[in-house]
Scaffold this active site. Sequence first.
Site, PDB file in Angstrom:
ATOM      1  N   LYS A 114       6.321  60.460  18.838  1.00 42.75           N
ATOM      2  CA  LYS A 114       7.702  60.115  18.492  1.00 42.75           C
ATOM      3  C   LYS A 114       7.681  58.827  17.672  1.00 42.75           C
ATOM      4  O   LYS A 114       7.965  57.732  18.169  1.00 42.75           O
ATOM      5  CB  LYS A 114       8.516  59.977  19.784  1.00 42.75           C
ATOM      6  N   GLU A 122       9.806  73.324  14.788  1.00 43.36           N
ATOM      7  CA  GLU A 122      10.948  72.772  15.521  1.00 43.36           C
ATOM      8  C   GLU A 122      11.997  72.323  14.524  1.00 43.36           C
ATOM      9  O   GLU A 122      11.876  72.582  13.323  1.00 43.36           O
ATOM     10  CB  GLU A 122      10.494  71.634  16.441  1.00 43.36           C
TER      11      GLU A 122
HETATM   12  N1  PLP Z   1      11.559  67.346  18.910  1.00 45.23           N
HETATM   13  C1  PLP Z   1      11.893  66.231  18.257  1.00 45.23           C
HETATM   14  C2  PLP Z   1      11.422  66.077  16.864  1.00 45.23           C
HETATM   15  C3  PLP Z   1      12.657  65.249  18.890  1.00 45.23           C
HETATM   16  O1  PLP Z   1      13.003  64.141  18.242  1.00 45.23           O
HETATM   17  C4  PLP Z   1      13.081  65.447  20.217  1.00 45.23           C
HETATM   18  C5  PLP Z   1      13.836  64.429  20.917  1.00 45.23           C
HETATM   19  O2  PLP Z   1      13.366  63.666  21.685  1.00 45.23           O
HETATM   20  C6  PLP Z   1      12.702  66.632  20.856  1.00 45.23           C
HETATM   21  C7  PLP Z   1      11.947  67.556  20.181  1.00 45.23           C
HETATM   22  C8  PLP Z   1      13.103  66.887  22.269  1.00 45.23           C
HETATM   23  O3  PLP Z   1      12.319  66.147  23.148  1.00 45.23           O
HETATM   24  P1  PLP Z   1      12.867  65.716  24.573  1.00 45.23           P
HETATM   25  O4  PLP Z   1      13.251  66.974  25.259  1.00 45.23           O
HETATM   26  O5  PLP Z   1      11.709  65.058  25.217  1.00 45.23           O
HETATM   27  O6  PLP Z   1      14.015  64.834  24.331  1.00 45.23           O
HETATM   28  C1  COI Z   2      16.399  62.684  21.636  1.00 46.21           C
HETATM   29  O1  COI Z   2      16.765  63.833  21.897  1.00 46.21           O
HETATM   30  O2  COI Z   2      16.353  61.794  22.490  1.00 46.21           O
HETATM   31  C2  COI Z   2      15.984  62.310  20.297  1.00 46.21           C
HETATM   32  O3  COI Z   2      15.326  61.329  20.158  1.00 46.21           O
HETATM   33  C3  COI Z   2      16.376  63.137  19.166  1.00 46.21           C
HETATM   34  C4  COI Z   2      17.103  62.383  18.117  1.00 46.21           C
HETATM   35  C5  COI Z   2      17.312  63.324  16.984  1.00 46.21           C
HETATM   36  C6  COI Z   2      18.402  61.822  18.593  1.00 46.21           C
END
Ligand code: PLP
Ligand code: COI
Length: 341
Positions: free
Chosen positions: A184, A220
């Site tokens: 991230k 994604e």
């Molecule tokens: N994919 C991306 C590129 C993201 O920025 C996020 C957000 O966090 C996710 C997937 C979903 O991840 P999570 O379920 O850990 O928030």
């Molecule tokens: C999240 O879901 O926490 C993210 O970081 C995604 C972002 C596009 C807000």
Amino acid sequence: MEKKKIDWENLGFSYIPTDKRYVANFKDGKWDDGALITDANIVMNECAGVLQYAQTIFEGLKAYTTEDGHIVAFRPDLNAERLVNSAKRLEMPPFPAERFVDAVVQVVKANAAYVPPYGSGATLYIRPYMFGINPVIGVKPADEYQFRIFTTPVGPYFKGGVKPLTICVSDFDRAAPHGTGHIKAGLNYAMSLHAIVTAHANGFDENMYLDSATRTKVEETGGANFIFITKDNKVVTPHSDTILPSITRRSLLYVAEHYLGLEVEERDVYLEEVKEFAECGLCGTAAVISPVGKVVDHGKEICFPSGMEKMGPTIQKLYDTLTGIQMGHIEAPEGWIKVIE
Ligand code: PLP
Ligand code: COI
């Protein structure tokens, strides 16, 4: 504690500063003790590593008010672990995982008045992040870093709440093989900005990125993973080394299997087979589960049988179960819920 006067029901996904933020600094090879502060602004040198070479990583998680009035966070230990992995990939000193969880607890407690009430549909979004702060002009990692967490109350990520989205197959790539798609890092999002502005200008809600090596497999979106439901009710999600390992997606697979008795498959998903699925959704902390009604591939429309009016039945069940666990009216698997107060 009295809640702030905020129109919780009508919040969108935007930044509203709250009273306190957490800050810790890394200098001379070690992290300091960290503290809660009130100043939302950061002063740094013009040549800071983050400004010149984008050495920055972040996380996203939420705090919820449960039905019985507690404030809880959902699996913050997994965000701590993912931030450690992101730090290692960008040559940054990891912020210790146990301190991460403690800092989340501190900052949410300090902003408890901003945690939306149960039933409002809103949550407190928690944004941990860290970046290189000392001057860096040759291309190399910084020596000094700042770790911070701010919070902001949010509503749905997509306008229209749970109305099915229309997304387009992007001509741009998000992540390269052996690149940084699995962490991230701010840089992944900077390079998606042109793609999302283009998608919006063309009337789409989001992009579906394909694998950049073959452009045949679904990866994604800019901020969420995909889940698909087959016509015989299996849950399928793309397996790829270049997507972010979503905590929501990992949790949903567990919920599908252990709470709903569904078969789950994590595997390559080809663009070619998307038209065969019965339902599609985007999952993530911000997106929760946002249903997709239609995917447009260069003018060719793939319309899911679940339609453009409401979530499909299986995605709805997954949504209800996951949010039920988060809001405390369905029993959570051990260790998923961190009670804050
Ligand atoms: N994919 C991306 C590129 C993201 O920025 C996020 C957000 O966090 C996710 C997937 C979903 O991840 P999570 O379920 O850990 O928030
Ligand atoms: C999240 O879901 O926490 C993210 O970081 C995604 C972002 C596009 C807000």
